[in-house]
Design an enzyme around this catalytic site. Sequence first.
Site, PDB file in Angstrom:
ATOM      1  N   TYR A   4       0.844  -1.204   0.000  1.00  0.00           N
ATOM      2  CA  TYR A   4       0.000   0.000   0.000  1.00  0.00           C
ATOM      3  C   TYR A   4       0.876   1.250   0.000  1.00  0.00           C
ATOM      4  O   TYR A   4       0.650   2.173  -0.782  1.00  0.00           O
ATOM      5  CB  TYR A   4      -0.941  -0.008   1.213  1.00  0.00           C
ATOM      6  CG  TYR A   4      -1.760   1.247   1.334  1.00  0.00           C
ATOM      7  CD1 TYR A   4      -2.784   1.517   0.433  1.00  0.00           C
ATOM      8  CD2 TYR A   4      -1.509   2.178   2.337  1.00  0.00           C
ATOM      9  CE1 TYR A   4      -3.524   2.682   0.526  1.00  0.00           C
ATOM     10  CE2 TYR A   4      -2.256   3.338   2.446  1.00  0.00           C
ATOM     11  CZ  TYR A   4      -3.257   3.585   1.538  1.00  0.00           C
ATOM     12  OH  TYR A   4      -3.988   4.741   1.634  1.00  0.00           O
ATOM     13  N   GLU A  26     -10.819   6.132   5.131  1.00  0.00           N
ATOM     14  CA  GLU A  26     -10.208   6.947   6.181  1.00  0.00           C
ATOM     15  C   GLU A  26     -11.219   7.208   7.295  1.00  0.00           C
ATOM     16  O   GLU A  26     -10.866   7.190   8.476  1.00  0.00           O
ATOM     17  CB  GLU A  26      -9.666   8.268   5.621  1.00  0.00           C
ATOM     18  CG  GLU A  26      -8.492   8.126   4.684  1.00  0.00           C
ATOM     19  CD  GLU A  26      -7.214   7.589   5.316  1.00  0.00           C
ATOM     20  OE1 GLU A  26      -7.113   7.537   6.567  1.00  0.00           O
ATOM     21  OE2 GLU A  26      -6.309   7.225   4.561  1.00  0.00           O
ATOM     22  N   TRP A  34      -4.858   1.292  10.738  1.00  0.00           N
ATOM     23  CA  TRP A  34      -4.954   1.263   9.282  1.00  0.00           C
ATOM     24  C   TRP A  34      -4.797  -0.172   8.783  1.00  0.00           C
ATOM     25  O   TRP A  34      -5.418  -0.559   7.793  1.00  0.00           O
ATOM     26  CB  TRP A  34      -3.927   2.203   8.655  1.00  0.00           C
ATOM     27  CG  TRP A  34      -4.110   2.295   7.173  1.00  0.00           C
ATOM     28  CD1 TRP A  34      -3.219   1.919   6.221  1.00  0.00           C
ATOM     29  CD2 TRP A  34      -5.267   2.768   6.470  1.00  0.00           C
ATOM     30  NE1 TRP A  34      -3.755   2.129   4.960  1.00  0.00           N
ATOM     31  CE2 TRP A  34      -5.015   2.649   5.090  1.00  0.00           C
ATOM     32  CE3 TRP A  34      -6.497   3.273   6.871  1.00  0.00           C
ATOM     33  CZ2 TRP A  34      -5.928   3.012   4.110  1.00  0.00           C
ATOM     34  CZ3 TRP A  34      -7.420   3.640   5.893  1.00  0.00           C
ATOM     35  CH2 TRP A  34      -7.135   3.513   4.532  1.00  0.00           C
TER      36      TRP A  34
END
Length: 175
Positions: A4, A26, A34
């Site tokens: 990522y 988000e 995350w």
Amino acid sequence: MVAYHDEEWGTPCHDDVELFERLALESFQAGLSWATILRKRSNFQTAFRGFDPAVIADFEDGDRERLMADAGIVRNRAKIDATIDNAAAWLATAAEFGTVDAYLATIVPLPPARLAPGATSADVPVTTAVSDRLSADLRRRGFRFVGSTIVYSFMQSVGLVDDHLPSCFRYGGGV
């Protein structure tokens, strides 16, 4: 996480569907790691029908219940409801500016701000005056779960700022 970072995070994005996905993810990440969101990303993409805001804006109560029952995503009613409502706000913003990407360009200056050459992770902000301004304007347009910290993380994700550290091969747009 490495893929990522190396292939996606901080790369300029101009596709409205991808931008909507990043903002939604988000928002879902708030209060979580995350890594949790990335592990569930394909489940989110399936559950939210590819994150197409035109599709999500038409979600009804049955869709909300389907999402709340989906163990493959984060089952937070407030975040699910916000994502559905944000899709309608997204479409209204896109209708006004042509695209949300065009809207973002009216608030976020380009080229993307970059960390100073001697910067360390301690120098990476969590909000800025620009994320404050964008967050406030999004809320004025009816968006939810778009506080300045979430918005700044979104800006990092889609390359509106470049917070790769000087020691990173991606610093300054390197790929």
